[in-house]
Design an enzyme around this catalytic site. Structure first.
Site, PDB file in Angstrom:
ATOM      1  N   ALA A  13       0.819  -1.211   0.000  1.00 57.70           N
ATOM      2  CA  ALA A  13       0.000   0.000   0.000  1.00 57.70           C
ATOM      3  C   ALA A  13       0.849   1.255   0.000  1.00 57.70           C
ATOM      4  O   ALA A  13       1.879   1.326   0.661  1.00 57.70           O
ATOM      5  CB  ALA A  13      -0.915   0.012   1.219  1.00 57.70           C
ATOM      6  N   CYS A  14       0.411   2.248  -0.795  1.00 55.57           N
ATOM      7  CA  CYS A  14       1.052   3.568  -0.728  1.00 55.57           C
ATOM      8  C   CYS A  14      -0.011   4.621  -0.932  1.00 55.57           C
ATOM      9  O   CYS A  14      -1.186   4.316  -1.042  1.00 55.57           O
ATOM     10  CB  CYS A  14       2.172   3.710  -1.745  1.00 55.57           C
ATOM     11  SG  CYS A  14       1.641   4.028  -3.435  1.00 55.57           S
ATOM     12  N   GLY A  15       0.409   5.869  -0.999  1.00 55.09           N
ATOM     13  CA  GLY A  15      -0.509   6.994  -1.059  1.00 55.09           C
ATOM     14  C   GLY A  15      -1.576   6.861  -2.127  1.00 55.09           C
ATOM     15  O   GLY A  15      -2.756   7.005  -1.855  1.00 55.09           O
TER      16      GLY A  15
END
Lengths: 98, 460
Positions: A13-15
């Protein structure tokens, strides 16, 4: 089915679920391939973690993840972006997926 | 002869040019030919995919937006197609290869001169700086002006990254990095002056309430597919479609919201080997020196305050789009990246909730207006790269990226205006801000460094 061993699944997961998570996901995939660990990698936005994470064995985030509690191990992977301490983090991730 | 080959390739359009350009850039960075070729092709596939999705978006949303104008006088006919599409347009420009090296070179020169500490090899986010040069070139037909605009963007970006390092370290707890991501930095041009203004209102720093439940009730604004579904349905209803058509547009918009990032990630995947090679190359060049590693602002948007603020700013931005005089941007795809636009605002106020909402909304408001103003140019540019808008019923396209971002808008206006006047004013203002932050402020000792960044030129 390969040898009856269940393939481990990792959520990255990232921004925005696009840029940094692609870098990390690709590096995890390559490292696991090298070491013959069979895994499935999915990318998502940090905001989507809560609704998705229960289907996975490991959560890897590119930034600081300080959201709600999740019931799977979490590994922060900033080092895969900066390039400092990269090997240690990769090792930690691969070991968690073995 | 070479020109003839070049022209043939140019005529073939971005779908052919793009893989080729990436391949060549890859070779220059000494990526192995086979890998560079795959990179180029992957990026080309991403572009083809984005074109398909934009077509789906424009052909659904365009006519509905036009009907909305007819039915209710809500004139929101500049479709927000999202930053991914803009990045695709950027990477398919004939001058992109020059601009990539110009940005990298600007960084290296500033590092050598010790005018910056940010080592920015996040090639992926170069597109924010490049697009300003590309649009300048598109309008003026002057390569030198385009290059100058991009250099300006690069210098501003690196300096603002330096100046915001303390926010990244103190507020987000990430030492040793800075965030040369224009989409995050740009908001500070609006937020910093506004913050100073708000601080003069007595008591505002004392009002502070916690909205812990924001996530519970507004969480769907963080889930693209649900947000796409709802927005699509509402827009269909406002277009006075019958129920079958409303459901159709709702599901199609949910699809767009989910598919755009998937296509864009192909871009990222293709560019990654080049980005990695550039990282290696610059790191060996500056061995032994201490840097701030420039990272994508994606690493800070997971912050709880940022998410909470975004979940409230997103619906308010949609409402603002309807009531803001002069706005024509219909917020859509880029609602998903509002967290980037508010991240540094949140750090600036250190999580003062009321200020975050006011300033966050001021930032998105500025984005809407600049997005409206530059939508015609963006639309023409997109068409020239082969994005099909014929089904959009005459609607324009825009986004929350490119020249919609305040900093980018200012630089674009400077280099497409009367440059004999605008450029000197721009340079003087930027130098003054630089001097203020790095000399005057540092002199004011005793007091801890206040949270102040930069404010760009006086071009109103």
């Amino acid at each position: 089915m390969q040898g009856g061993i269940k393939m481990k699944r990792v959520l990255v997961a990232c921004g925005n679920g696009i840029a940094t998570s692609t870098v990390v996901a690709t590096k995890i995939r390559e490292a696991c391939e090298d070491q013959g660990v069979d895994i499935g990698v999915t990318q998502c936005k940090l905001l989507e973690v809560a609704s998705k994470v229960s289907d996975y064995d490991l959560l890897v985030t590119t930034g600081k993840f300080e959201g709600e509690d999740v019931n799977v191990p979490v590994i922060g992977a900033m080092s895969l972006l900066t390039g400092f301490g990269e090997e240690e983090t990769i090792e930690e991730i691969v070991n968690a997926l073995k | 002869m070479i020109l003839k080959i070049f022209n043939t390739l140019l005529d073939a359009g971005p779908t052919v040019m793009l893989p080729l350009i990436i391949f060549v850039i890859g070779l220059i960075f000494r990526v192995k030919p086979a890998k560079a070729f795959r990179s180029g092709l992957t990026v080309g596939i991403g572009f083809a995919g984005i074109k398909l999705v934009i077509n789906l978006l424009a052909s659904n949303l365009g006519p509905a937006a036009q009907d909305m104008v007819k039915n209710f006088g809500i004139k929101l006919d500049a479709l927000d197609v999202g930053w991914g599409a803009i990045a695709a347009v950027t990477w398919s420009s004939p001058i992109i290869a020059i601009l990539i090296f110009v940005i990298l070179l600007s960084n290296i020169v500033l590092l050598i001169l010790k005018k910056t500490n940010t080592l920015d090899v996040d090639i992926w986010n170069y597109h924010h700086m490049a697009i300003v040069g590309i649009m300048t070139y598109f309008v003026t037909k002057n390569v030198a002006l385009g290059v100058a605009a991009t250099i300006s963007m690069a210098v501003i970006t690196f300096k603002m990254s330096d100046w915001t390092e303390h926010l990244v370290k103190d507020y987000f707890g990430l030492p040793g990095v800075s965030l040369p991501t224009v989409s995050a930095l740009s908001s500070l041009v609006v937020a910093v002056p506004l913050n100073m203004l708000l601080d003069r209102i007595p008591g505002i720093n004392k009002i502070n309430f916690d909205i812990k439940d924001a996530k519970k009730y507004l969480g769907f604004f963080g889930e693209p597919m649900i947000m796409g579904l709802i927005l699509g349905g509402v827009i269909g209803a406002l277009a006075k479609y019958d129920i079958t058509k409303v459901l159709g547009i709702a599901v199609n918009m949910a699809a767009v919201m989910v598919l755009i990032p998937k296509m864009t990630s192909l871009f990222m995947e293709g560019l990654m080997p080049i980005s990695e090679a550039a990282k290696k190359f610059t790191k060996t060049k500056f061995k032994g020196r201490k840097f701030l590693i420039g990272l994508d602002a994606a690493v800070v948007v997971g912050n709880t305050e940022v998410i909470t603020t975004s979940l409230i700013v997103i619906p308010l931005t949609i409402a603002l789009a309807v009531v803001l005089p002069g706005n024509r941007v219909l917020p859509f795809a880029d609602l998903a990246v509002v967290p980037f636009r508010v991240a540094l605002v949140v750090a600036l106020t250190r999580g003062n909730f009321i200020k975050n909402i006011i300033m966050g909304l001021a930032c998105t408001g500025a984005i809407l207006l600049a997005g409206t103003k530059t939508a015609p140019v963006m639309t023409e540019l997109a068409k020239s790269t082969g994005i099909d808008l014929s089904m959009a019923g005459g609607a324009l396209i825009s986004s929350f990226a490119a020249t919609s971002l305040t900093v980018s808008f200012i630089v674009f206006e400077v280099f497409t205006g009367n440059i004999m006047i605008t450029v000197p004013i721009f340079i003087a203002s930027f130098m003054a801000i630089w001097f203020y932050i790095e000399v005057i402020k540092k002199r004011k000792k005793g007091e801890k460094v206040e949270t102040s960044e930069e404010k760009s030129p006086v071009l109103q």
